[in-house]
Write an enzyme that holds these catalytic residues in place. Structure first.
Site, PDB file in Angstrom:
ATOM      1  N   ARG A  42      48.470  70.941  15.995  1.00  0.00           N
ATOM      2  CA  ARG A  42      47.744  72.005  16.697  1.00  0.00           C
ATOM      3  C   ARG A  42      48.286  72.223  18.117  1.00  0.00           C
ATOM      4  O   ARG A  42      48.265  73.344  18.613  1.00  0.00           O
ATOM      5  CB  ARG A  42      46.251  71.684  16.750  1.00  0.00           C
ATOM      6  N   LYS A 204      32.993  70.787  -4.170  1.00  0.00           N
ATOM      7  CA  LYS A 204      31.696  71.399  -4.465  1.00  0.00           C
ATOM      8  C   LYS A 204      31.719  72.910  -4.371  1.00  0.00           C
ATOM      9  O   LYS A 204      32.129  73.473  -3.350  1.00  0.00           O
ATOM     10  CB  LYS A 204      30.649  70.877  -3.488  1.00  0.00           C
ATOM     11  N   GLY A 361      42.322  71.596   5.851  1.00  0.00           N
ATOM     12  CA  GLY A 361      42.918  70.268   6.051  1.00  0.00           C
ATOM     13  C   GLY A 361      43.517  69.673   4.788  1.00  0.00           C
ATOM     14  O   GLY A 361      44.666  69.212   4.798  1.00  0.00           O
ATOM     15  N   GLY A 384      37.416  75.528   8.862  1.00  0.00           N
ATOM     16  CA  GLY A 384      36.162  76.285   8.770  1.00  0.00           C
ATOM     17  C   GLY A 384      36.355  77.775   9.029  1.00  0.00           C
ATOM     18  O   GLY A 384      35.816  78.619   8.297  1.00  0.00           O
TER      19      GLY A 384
HETATM   20  C1  3PG Z   1      37.975  72.220  13.597  1.00  0.00           C
HETATM   21  O1  3PG Z   1      38.720  71.234  13.692  1.00  0.00           O
HETATM   22  O2  3PG Z   1      37.450  72.578  12.549  1.00  0.00           O
HETATM   23  C2  3PG Z   1      37.761  73.041  14.835  1.00  0.00           C
HETATM   24  O3  3PG Z   1      38.388  72.455  15.927  1.00  0.00           O
HETATM   25  C3  3PG Z   1      36.311  73.268  15.087  1.00  0.00           C
HETATM   26  O4  3PG Z   1      35.639  72.062  15.311  1.00  0.00           O
HETATM   27  P1  3PG Z   1      34.086  71.945  15.000  1.00  0.00           P
HETATM   28  O5  3PG Z   1      33.959  72.033  13.496  1.00  0.00           O
HETATM   29  O6  3PG Z   1      33.630  70.649  15.556  1.00  0.00           O
HETATM   30  O7  3PG Z   1      33.414  73.137  15.662  1.00  0.00           O
HETATM   31 MG    MG Z   2      35.377  71.843  11.369  1.00  0.00          MG
END
Ligand code: 3PG
Ligand code: MG
Length: 414
Positions: A42, A204, A361, A384
Site C-alpha cells: 500500500r 459466506k 486480501g 471493503g
Molecule cells: C482496510 O484495510 O480495509 C482499510 O484500510 C480500512 O480499514 P478499516 O476496515 O479499519 O476501516
Molecule cells: Mg477492512
C-alpha cells in the site's frame, strides 16, 4: 454509482502545488510485525502521488489510519515505522514524523517543511473525531494544509473525517491511485468490454449478498465459488453434505438466481467438488460429482472438471472482475482451483486477451502465491471498498470528492 457524476472529481494532473502545503490522505494501514512494516504494497502504491507532489514543489503531509485503535495510543498502531518505510522508499531526503496528527505543535512543526519535503502524521484514529466524521476534528486537520488530496480508495467506504468531512472544507483532489482505482472499477462494472465475467468467492454468501444482487444485473457470467457456492447449490436442490452453507439465505439466493435469469446473466456453479472430512493440511480428500456429496464430507475446493470448464469459459471472456477464492486456498491441496484460475487469468491477461481486475486480501494473496499479480490488468488495494463498489453503493469519500466545491486560493500560501 449511477447517480454520481465522477467527471466532476478534480485530479492533481495539472495542479500547481509549488510552495503549497498539500495534505494527502493515504491508506497506510499496513501489517506491522515486530515494530516493522511487514508488507509495504500500500505504501508503494501511493508513491506516484507523493513523488508527483514532491516534484511539483509541494510540502507533502501524509495522514492515515492504522488498525482500529479507537482513540487509544499503542506502539502496535503507531505510524512511526510506516514513516521510516516511506523515507526508505522515497530515497530522497528525510521524512519527518509527527507524533500527533492535529494541534498547535504539529501546526508549528510543519512550518519547518521546505518545498518538496515530506512529513507523516501519527494515526488519525487516536482521535475519536476521525471515525465520528466530526467536523471540528476535520477543521483541525484542514488547518494543516492548503490543498487536500485523497489517495485512499481502500478507505473510501468509511464516512470518516479525513476522507469525508474534510473534503468539504478544503480544495479537494483525487490522487493518482484514487483515480486509477476509480477508473479500473468503472471500466469493469459500468462500461466493460463484453463479454464480462465476475467471480465472487469466499466463505459466506451472507457477507456478499448485495454484491451478487448487483452483479447479477450487469455481468454476462457470474461465477460463485468457495463456501458461498454451497448455498446457491442448495437453493437449486443440491445436498451439500457437511459443507459450510447458510440455510437462512437460501430464499435470498433464489431471488438472486431469478434476477440473474431475468437479466440474462449466466450463473456459473461447480459441477464437481474436492471434499474432505475436515479442513486440515494433509487430510484425506476425494473428488465427487456435485450431486453425490457424501453426508459426512465438506466441500473445500472445486473439482478438476469444474476448473477446466471455468478456464474454458474464461477464455471466451473479454473482461474479468474477481473477488474471493474458489476454495480453502490457503490449506493444501484445497487451493488448486483458486491458484489454477489465478494462473489462467494471468496468462490470458499477459497475452492481451483479457482485461482482468482483482481486489480483496484473499484474492491478492492467491495471485501473489502464483506470481500472477504483475500480469493482471489492475489489482486493487481495497478490500471493503472494492466490495461496496461491486455492490453498486456510492462510497462516501468518492461522493465527497465529486461534490466538493471549494476552489483553491489564487495565490500560494507559503
Ligand atoms: C482496510 O484495510 O480495509 C482499510 O484500510 C480500512 O480499514 P478499516 O476496515 O479499519 O476501516
Ligand atoms: Mg477492512
Amino acid at each position: 454509482m449511477a447517480d454520481l457524476d465522477l467527471s466532476t472529481i478534480k485530479t492533481i494532473d495539472d495542479l500547481d502545488v509549488e510552495g503549497k502545503r498539500v495534505l494527502v490522505r493515504a491508506d497506510l494501514n499496513v501489517p506491522i510485525e515486530n515494530g516493522e512494516v511487514a508488507d509495504d504494497t500500500r505504501i508503494k502504491r501511493v508513491l506516484p502521488t507523493i513523488s508527483k507532489l514532491k516534484q511539483g514543489g509541494a510540502k507533502v503531509i501524509l495522514m492515515s489510519h492504522l488498525g482500529r485503535p479507537k482513540g487509544e495510543r499503542s506502539p502496535e498502531t503507531s505510524l512511526r515505522p510506516v514513516a521510516a518505510r516511506v523515507e526508505a522508499l522515497l530515497n530522497g531526503g528525510p521524512v519527518r514524523f509527527f507524533d500527533d496528527c492535529v494541534g498547535p505543535e504539529v501546526e508549528n512543526g510543519l512550518k519547518a517543511l521546505g518545498n518538496g519535503d515530506v512529513a507523516v502524521l501519527e494515526n488519525l484514529r487516536y482521535h475519536q473525531g476521525e471515525t465520528a466524521n466530526d467536523i471540528g476534528f476535520a477543521k483541525q486537520l484542514a488547518a494543516l494544509g492548503d490543498i487536500y488530496v485523497d489517495d485512499a480508495f481502500s478507505s473510501a467506504h468509511r464516512a470518516h473525517a479525513s476522507v469525508e468531512a474534510i473534503a468539504h472544507l478544503m480544495p479537494a483532489y483525487a490522487g493518482k491511485l484514487m483515480m486509477a482505482e476509480i477508473n479500473a472499477l468503472t471500466k469493469a462494472l459500468a462500461d466493460p468490454k463484453r463479454p464480462v465475467m465476475a467471480i465472487v468467492g469466499g466463505a459466506k454468501v451472507s457477507t456478499k449478498i448485495d454484491v451478487l444482487k448487483n452483479l447479477a444485473t450487469c455481468m454476462d457470467v457470474l461465477v460463485v465459488g468457495g463456501g458461498m457456492a454451497n448455498t446457491l447449490l442448495n437453493a437449486q436442490g443440491v445436498n451439500v453434505g457437511n459443507s459450510l452453507y447458510e440455510p437462512d439465505f437460501v430464499d435470498t439466493v433464489k431471488e438472486v438466481l431469478a434476477s440473474a435469469e431475468r437479466a440474462g446473466c449466466e450463473i456459473f456453479l461447480p459441477v464437481d467438488e474436492v471434499v474432505a472430512k475436515e479442513l486440515a493440511p494433509g487430510t484425506e480428500w476425494d473428488v465427487c460429482d456435485v450431486n453425490t456429496i457424501p453426508s459426512d464430507m465438506m466441500v473445500l475446493d472445486q473439482g478438476p472438471k469444474s476448473i477446466e470448464r471455468l478456464k474454458a469459459r474464461l477464455g471466451e471472456m473479454s473482461t474479468l472482475l474477481w473477488n474471493g477464492p474458489l476454495g480453502a486456498f490457503e490449506v493444501a491441496p484445497f487451493g488448486k482451483g483458486t491458484l489454477a484460475l489465478a494462473e489462467e487469468a494471468g496468462h490470458l491477461s499477459q497475452e492481451g486477451k483479457l482485461i482482468s481486475i482483482a481486489g480483496g486480501g484473499d484474492t491478492v494473496r492467491a495471485l501473489n502465491m502464483v506470481g500472477a499479480t504483475p500480469s493482471f490488468t489492475y489489482v486493487s488495494t481495497a478490500g471493503g471498498a472494492f466490495l461496496e463498489w461491486l455492490a453498486g453503493r456510492q462510497l462516501p469519500a468518492v461522493v465527497a470528492l465529486s461534490t466538493s466545491q471549494i476552489e483553491p486560493a489564487q495565490t500560494a500560501v507559503a
